[in-house]
Design an enzyme around this catalytic site. Sequence first.
Site, PDB file in Angstrom:
ATOM      1  N   GLY A 514       0.809  -1.208   0.000  1.00 16.75           N
ATOM      2  CA  GLY A 514       0.000   0.000   0.000  1.00 16.75           C
ATOM      3  C   GLY A 514       0.847   1.264   0.000  1.00 16.75           C
ATOM      4  N   VAL A 518       8.086  -3.371  -2.884  1.00 20.77           N
ATOM      5  CA  VAL A 518       8.966  -4.117  -1.980  1.00 20.77           C
ATOM      6  C   VAL A 518       9.924  -4.986  -2.800  1.00 20.77           C
ATOM      7  CG1 VAL A 518       9.071  -5.641   0.012  1.00 20.77           C
ATOM      8  CG2 VAL A 518       7.044  -4.261  -0.373  1.00 20.77           C
ATOM      9  N   ASP A 629      -4.068  -1.243   8.040  1.00 25.29           N
ATOM     10  CA  ASP A 629      -4.015  -1.949   6.757  1.00 25.29           C
ATOM     11  C   ASP A 629      -3.705  -3.419   6.989  1.00 25.29           C
ATOM     12  OD1 ASP A 629      -4.178  -2.346   4.067  1.00 25.29           O
ATOM     13  OD2 ASP A 629      -2.183  -1.606   3.618  1.00 25.29           O
TER      14      ASP A 629
END
Length: 826
Positions: A514, A518, A629
């Site tokens: 989000g 990565v 999240d």
Amino acid sequence: MRGPMKAFSVLYFLCCTFSISVVSTAVDTIGTTQSIKGGATIVSTGGIFELGFFSPGNSKSRYVGIWYGKISTRTVVWVANRDIPINDTSGVLRLSEEGILVLIDDTNSTIWSSNPSRSVNNPVAQLLDTGNLVVRDGNDNDPENFLWQSFDYPCDTFLAGMKYGFNLATGINRVLTSWNSSDDPSSGDFTNELDPNGVPQFYLRQGSVVMYRTGPWNGLRFTGMPNLKPNPIYTYEFVYSPKEDYYSYQLINNSVVSMMVLTPDGNLQRFIWIDSSQSWNVYLTAQVDGCDRYALCGAYGSCNINNSPACGCLEGFIPKFPQDWNAADWSHGCVRKVPLKCRDGEGFLKYSGIKLPDTRESWYNMTMDLNECKKLCLKNCSCTAYSSWDVRGGGRGCILWFVELIDIREYPENGQDIYIRMDASELAAYRRSKRVRTIVISVVCLGMALLGLCLMLFVLKKKPRREGNIVDDPEQKSTDGSKSENFDLPLFDFATIACATENFSNKNGLGQGGFGQVYKGILKEGQEIAVKRLSSESRQGLDEFKNEVSSIAKLQHRNLVKLLGCCIQEDERMLIYEYMCNKSLDSFIFDPKQSRLLDWPKRFHIINGIARGLLYLHQDSRLRIIHRDLKASNVLLDNEMNPKISDFGMAKIFGGDETEARTRRVLGPMFLCSGYMSPEYTIDGLFSVKSDVFSFGVLVLEIVSGKRNRGFCHQDHKLNLLGHAWRLYKEDRPIFELIDKSVKDSCNPAQVSRSVHVGLLCVQQCPDKRPSMSTVVLMLSSETALPMPQEPGFLIDRDPSDMDSSPSRRERSSSNGLTISLPEPR
Ligand SMILES: *[C@@H]1O[C@H](CO)[C@@H](O)[C@H](O)[C@H]1NC(C)=O
Ligand SMILES: *[C@@H]1O[C@H](CO)[C@@H](O)[C@H](O)[C@H]1NC(C)=O
Ligand SMILES: *[C@@H]1O[C@H](CO)[C@@H](O)[C@H](O)[C@H]1NC(C)=O
Ligand SMILES: *[C@@H]1O[C@H](CO)[C@@H](O)[C@H](O)[C@H]1NC(C)=O
Ligand SMILES: *[C@@H]1O[C@H](CO)[C@@H](O)[C@H](O)[C@H]1NC(C)=O
Ligand SMILES: *[C@@H]1O[C@H](CO)[C@@H](O)[C@H](O)[C@H]1NC(C)=O
């Protein structure tokens, strides 16, 4: 509890200035010729507390109560007539000539009255700045001489300065009793009081069942509250005297607003008012995890939350009923391997780092030393254990137990020692095994020392290269340097990270989170890392960013991914995490092949781990983080399939607030349709710890079912996973209709249905109804009855596109004409 009461009372004041019989808002006393009614209030001299009539929440019932005068959220700390509400607008509070406070209705019948200890000629009632309503002689301010005080009759709130305990002279025992619900002050199910039997300790009961015990005071804290420690907010003490025993605290800074409350769901919690966010924050909870459930592991059992299962027998003891024990019914506890027969040679085995067992039926002496204590215990055949009464200065005083030892748990820190009586043969066996252990340990130590020496040489040789990897931030040098001293998180330089990730090549990509991309990387030393390259949305300045990151790096929990460092270069912000070889939970549970690798015990282990990690974020860490999240792809698995929550603290880095607040919606639309978001967050942008609880509930149902909440399909209806689970629950259908087929063989039906039940409690529409994470951890690890869940929020999938359009979305037709009702948001 909220309301524009202030404005109202001012209005009332204007109306009533001509009526001398009614107290005006400016004073803090009620005399015998005065009274309070309608919207009139009295206010303590410093304006800190206010007393008057109020109606909680949406209810029409009226009560006389005391609330904080200066904070925006109406917070009632004491209620006079909590169990007998006034059902109309009548009601007058006055002080009689005898010094009795009476609340009467318009038929002159008494609804509530105080019971003063004696009568005086010139009584006056006064609301003090401590929140204590006292009745005293008009000329006598001495607290010892008060005729009556509300501090002796607390409701659910324990305020600074209150003596929380009992007074043997007056026979008063101050009990906290929870509110029935957050807008119903009537006596709820939970009570917490100091029990005078044996060594005094507080018991938290639901009805008559003990749920939690603080354990006795040991000079520093209650043995069952290791998290009670010196802190910047308050000082505390426990007073033992022939006349009274009580616990009390004082706020260090009187402008800090803090109170201890027994909440309607049975948690004993300290709250602090945070001005910047205009909300109450939980500062400390007495019950931390499932091991705090009273007598969870039975007699001679010991609970350790880091073990799986949590219950074990003390050394020298074995389960009483092994079959029950192995089926996780620990209530029967453990028995001695070798029973005591009061023979010669009996002695004691020392157990360290524990919460002392129940002291209700124990005996104590405050001056004896430990040696005398031991002798005394040994002399009496029915004495089962002894311990110091006060742990300060190496220990003093003596507690003796004569019954089975119950409600023991282990702590990583701030635990105590206890010495338990053992048969001679057990002691001999223990000594033998200890000798073997000592030899093994010595050998291992020697080995380790050699290894350490080798490592040291190795490191010394490598040192220059390491320094090349972790560099000072150029911007730090340009400032005066004082700030950077606090920044103890390793800073990696950009080149190192670029090299480790092969210039952020796509083949090293681990996915899009989000908050940015990565990557997997390998440092020159061979350490595997995960690099999160934050998207440039961060609104924070450099210092703010560094502060947040270094504070987040200090959060350490076995169920959180470890932050190793960060990298800051011009606009680049990167976080470096430990790499988790098993990737994320979603790659297992939603994949038909991989899902077979997660049998039920592993899944249950994962559910529990996530719950503990989240609990740590919510209340045990210093920062009190709301994740915002939580989802399957943010739960990573290590090589032993231990779950680790990632991306925690991102909300903080991205400028979110700590507590319930409205978000600026810095999070993109991707985020909004994830299927994990609570209704109040999606619709009102309102988030709190309970929004995380909602996401956790969704996650639990997903782990059990192996299906995504969003995109869930069923041939019979258009409900999402929550709706489906709710429907099965309501129709009392068997639980295996929900579970993933790859866990059917390995599943423990009781655990599965408990997990689903807890999941449904977490996704309830109303945030207040959802349990806190500490309750969730408790529920998962015990076998007590659970409350009935109410309807979840979001029974059907919602497109983000229709979220902002139609204001009235109570009903939505599905294609086959079936109408599904969607609860109105708050
Ligand atoms: C108000 O109604 C409640 C519930 O019906 C009742 O228990 C209570 O006694 C009533 N209060 C008064 C003052 O009559
Ligand atoms: C209530 O008491 C007051 C004074 O004691 C009296 O004047 C009034 O008439 C009484 N009202 C009723 C309804 O009994
Ligand atoms: C307390 O609340 C429950 C439901 O929340 C309700 O059934 C019960 O009647 C309430 N008790 C009192 C004394 O109002
Ligand atoms: C007490 O707290 C207030 C507000 O948080 C602060 O302004 C004040 O400096 C503090 N006083 C002391 C003595 O720490
Ligand atoms: C406690 O022990 C001390 C020393 O043995 C003894 O003098 C004292 O009387 C005891 N106190 C009580 C209350 O038993
Ligand atoms: C041992 O202690 C128990 C409990 O205090 C007491 O009732 C009993 O008399 C004691 N026995 C002896 C032999 O002192």
